[in-house]
Design a protein around this motif. Structure first.
Motif, PDB file in Angstrom:
ATOM      1  N   LYS A  11       0.840  -1.196   0.000  1.00 48.40           N
ATOM      2  CA  LYS A  11       0.000   0.000   0.000  1.00 48.40           C
ATOM      3  C   LYS A  11       0.877   1.249   0.000  1.00 48.40           C
ATOM      4  CE  LYS A  11      -3.804   2.112   2.462  1.00 48.40           C
ATOM      5  NZ  LYS A  11      -4.725   1.995   3.581  1.00 48.40           N
ATOM      6  N   LYS A  12       0.495   2.221  -0.833  1.00 45.31           N
ATOM      7  CA  LYS A  12       1.229   3.482  -0.894  1.00 45.31           C
ATOM      8  C   LYS A  12       0.321   4.589  -0.365  1.00 45.31           C
ATOM      9  CE  LYS A  12       2.214   5.178  -4.975  1.00 45.31           C
ATOM     10  NZ  LYS A  12       2.821   5.535  -6.256  1.00 45.31           N
ATOM     11  N   ASP A  13       0.832   5.380   0.583  1.00 45.81           N
ATOM     12  CA  ASP A  13       0.022   6.474   1.110  1.00 45.81           C
ATOM     13  C   ASP A  13       0.188   7.722   0.249  1.00 45.81           C
ATOM     14  OD1 ASP A  13       2.388   7.751   1.884  1.00 45.81           O
ATOM     15  OD2 ASP A  13       2.172   7.239   4.000  1.00 45.81           O
ATOM     16  N   VAL A  14      -0.454   8.814   0.651  1.00 43.64           N
ATOM     17  CA  VAL A  14      -0.446  10.036  -0.151  1.00 43.64           C
ATOM     18  C   VAL A  14       0.935  10.665  -0.265  1.00 43.64           C
ATOM     19  CG1 VAL A  14      -2.877  10.582   0.233  1.00 43.64           C
ATOM     20  CG2 VAL A  14      -1.169  11.412   1.843  1.00 43.64           C
ATOM     21  N   GLY A  16       3.631   8.856  -0.668  1.00 43.18           N
ATOM     22  CA  GLY A  16       4.453   7.957  -1.463  1.00 43.18           C
ATOM     23  C   GLY A  16       5.131   6.854  -0.656  1.00 43.18           C
ATOM     24  N   LYS A  17       4.938   6.870   0.669  1.00 46.40           N
ATOM     25  CA  LYS A  17       5.526   5.827   1.513  1.00 46.40           C
ATOM     26  C   LYS A  17       4.805   4.504   1.266  1.00 46.40           C
ATOM     27  CE  LYS A  17       6.412   4.386   6.189  1.00 46.40           C
ATOM     28  NZ  LYS A  17       5.966   4.453   7.562  1.00 46.40           N
ATOM     29  N   ILE A  18       5.586   3.453   1.094  1.00 47.81           N
ATOM     30  CA  ILE A  18       5.031   2.127   0.810  1.00 47.81           C
ATOM     31  C   ILE A  18       5.065   1.266   2.070  1.00 47.81           C
ATOM     32  CG2 ILE A  18       5.398   0.004  -0.503  1.00 47.81           C
ATOM     33  CD1 ILE A  18       6.359   1.735  -2.797  1.00 47.81           C
ATOM     34  N   SER A  19       3.945   0.602   2.349  1.00 43.56           N
ATOM     35  CA  SER A  19       3.827  -0.290   3.498  1.00 43.56           C
ATOM     36  C   SER A  19       3.420  -1.673   3.025  1.00 43.56           C
ATOM     37  CB  SER A  19       2.762   0.219   4.478  1.00 43.56           C
ATOM     38  OG  SER A  19       3.025   1.518   4.892  1.00 43.56           O
ATOM     39  N   LEU A  20       3.894  -2.685   3.716  1.00 43.76           N
ATOM     40  CA  LEU A  20       3.509  -4.066   3.419  1.00 43.76           C
ATOM     41  C   LEU A  20       2.482  -4.517   4.446  1.00 43.76           C
ATOM     42  CD1 LEU A  20       4.058  -6.645   1.743  1.00 43.76           C
ATOM     43  CD2 LEU A  20       5.705  -7.280   3.507  1.00 43.76           C
ATOM     44  N   ILE A  21       1.328  -4.944   3.956  1.00 45.58           N
ATOM     45  CA  ILE A  21       0.286  -5.477   4.829  1.00 45.58           C
ATOM     46  C   ILE A  21       0.301  -6.985   4.660  1.00 45.58           C
ATOM     47  CG2 ILE A  21      -2.178  -5.467   5.351  1.00 45.58           C
ATOM     48  CD1 ILE A  21      -2.228  -2.639   4.058  1.00 45.58           C
ATOM     49  N   ASP A  22       0.817  -7.679   5.677  1.00 44.73           N
ATOM     50  CA  ASP A  22       1.059  -9.118   5.610  1.00 44.73           C
ATOM     51  C   ASP A  22       0.648  -9.759   6.939  1.00 44.73           C
ATOM     52  OD1 ASP A  22       2.029 -11.649   4.946  1.00 44.73           O
ATOM     53  OD2 ASP A  22       4.112 -11.125   5.316  1.00 44.73           O
ATOM     54  N   PHE A  27       5.859 -12.995   4.436  1.00 43.86           N
ATOM     55  CA  PHE A  27       7.042 -12.357   3.863  1.00 43.86           C
ATOM     56  C   PHE A  27       7.964 -11.740   4.906  1.00 43.86           C
ATOM     57  CE2 PHE A  27       3.692 -12.326   0.680  1.00 43.86           C
ATOM     58  CZ  PHE A  27       4.350 -12.883  -0.399  1.00 43.86           C
ATOM     59  N   GLU A  28       7.857 -12.159   6.161  1.00 43.30           N
ATOM     60  CA  GLU A  28       8.637 -11.514   7.217  1.00 43.30           C
ATOM     61  C   GLU A  28      10.149 -11.646   7.016  1.00 43.30           C
ATOM     62  OE1 GLU A  28       8.228 -13.197  11.173  1.00 43.30           O
ATOM     63  OE2 GLU A  28       7.705 -15.121  10.301  1.00 43.30           O
ATOM     64  N   ASN A  29      10.621 -12.670   6.360  1.00 39.91           N
ATOM     65  CA  ASN A  29      12.065 -12.851   6.160  1.00 39.91           C
ATOM     66  C   ASN A  29      12.509 -12.546   4.730  1.00 39.91           C
ATOM     67  OD1 ASN A  29      12.527 -13.743   8.843  1.00 39.91           O
ATOM     68  ND2 ASN A  29      11.727 -15.744   8.290  1.00 39.91           N
ATOM     69  N   GLU A  30      11.645 -11.903   3.954  1.00 36.06           N
ATOM     70  CA  GLU A  30      11.961 -11.588   2.563  1.00 36.06           C
ATOM     71  C   GLU A  30      12.500 -10.166   2.450  1.00 36.06           C
ATOM     72  OE1 GLU A  30      11.788 -13.772   0.078  1.00 36.06           O
ATOM     73  OE2 GLU A  30      10.946 -15.316   1.367  1.00 36.06           O
ATOM     74  N   ASP A  31      13.466  -9.985   1.548  1.00 31.66           N
ATOM     75  CA  ASP A  31      14.061  -8.667   1.347  1.00 31.66           C
ATOM     76  C   ASP A  31      13.508  -7.948   0.125  1.00 31.66           C
ATOM     77  OD1 ASP A  31      15.771  -9.000   3.537  1.00 31.66           O
ATOM     78  OD2 ASP A  31      17.255 -10.021   2.302  1.00 31.66           O
ATOM     79  N   ALA A  32      12.945  -8.672  -0.827  1.00 28.80           N
ATOM     80  CA  ALA A  32      12.476  -8.068  -2.065  1.00 28.80           C
ATOM     81  C   ALA A  32      11.059  -8.553  -2.370  1.00 28.80           C
ATOM     82  CB  ALA A  32      13.407  -8.433  -3.215  1.00 28.80           C
ATOM     83  N   PHE A  33      10.283  -7.701  -3.027  1.00 32.84           N
ATOM     84  CA  PHE A  33       8.904  -8.011  -3.341  1.00 32.84           C
ATOM     85  C   PHE A  33       8.592  -7.574  -4.764  1.00 32.84           C
ATOM     86  CE2 PHE A  33       9.285  -6.918   1.096  1.00 32.84           C
ATOM     87  CZ  PHE A  33       8.734  -8.021   1.717  1.00 32.84           C
ATOM     88  N   ILE A  34       7.553  -8.135  -5.318  1.00 27.34           N
ATOM     89  CA  ILE A  34       7.028  -7.727  -6.614  1.00 27.34           C
ATOM     90  C   ILE A  34       5.583  -7.314  -6.383  1.00 27.34           C
ATOM     91  CG2 ILE A  34       6.360  -8.510  -8.904  1.00 27.34           C
ATOM     92  CD1 ILE A  34       8.638 -10.531  -8.780  1.00 27.34           C
ATOM     93  N   ALA A  35       5.196  -6.200  -6.938  1.00 28.85           N
ATOM     94  CA  ALA A  35       3.803  -5.755  -6.817  1.00 28.85           C
ATOM     95  C   ALA A  35       3.059  -6.122  -8.099  1.00 28.85           C
ATOM     96  CB  ALA A  35       3.754  -4.256  -6.576  1.00 28.85           C
ATOM     97  N   ILE A  36       1.891  -6.748  -7.937  1.00 31.35           N
ATOM     98  CA  ILE A  36       1.037  -7.139  -9.062  1.00 31.35           C
ATOM     99  C   ILE A  36      -0.375  -6.687  -8.715  1.00 31.35           C
ATOM    100  CG2 ILE A  36       0.079  -9.071 -10.373  1.00 31.35           C
ATOM    101  CD1 ILE A  36       2.559 -10.687  -9.635  1.00 31.35           C
TER     102      ILE A  36
END
Length: 92
Positions: A11-14, A16-22, A27-36
């Motif tokens: 999720k990106k707020d107004v 531009g900060k990106i947050s992961l809702i998990d 994905f707690e031990n992951e360093d990289a993500f792909i957004a689809i």
């Protein structure tokens, strides 16, 4: 057996900060993500499940698919109705 792709929400707020809702910490031990986009993710999952079940009605009848055509249109071209797609989604 349905195949499920692990996913979370990016999720990106107004500002531009990106947050992961998990909530399940998949994905707690992951360093990289792909957004689809969510509708594309559902389409990919349905396609994978269809391939695993060998459930497609007419792959050969598709012919050449224009690159500009969205992936989700494959279901319509394969002859699936809205009811067929709804049934596959319920299998998740």
């Amino acid at each position: 057996m349905a195949y499920k792709i692990d996913n979370a929400i990016v999720k990106k707020d107004v500002t531009g900060k990106i947050s992961l809702i998990d909530p399940d910490n998949v994905f707690e031990n992951e360093d990289a993500f792909i957004a689809i986009k969510s509708d594309d993710l559902i389409t990919i999952q349905l396609l994978i499940n269809g391939i695993l079940k060998n459930d497609f009605k007419s792959w050969r009848e598709l012919g050449a698919i224009p690159e500009s055509e969205p992936l989700k249109s494959l279901f319509v071209r394969l002859g699936y109705s809205k009811e067929d797609i709804a049934k596959m989604i319920k299998e998740f």
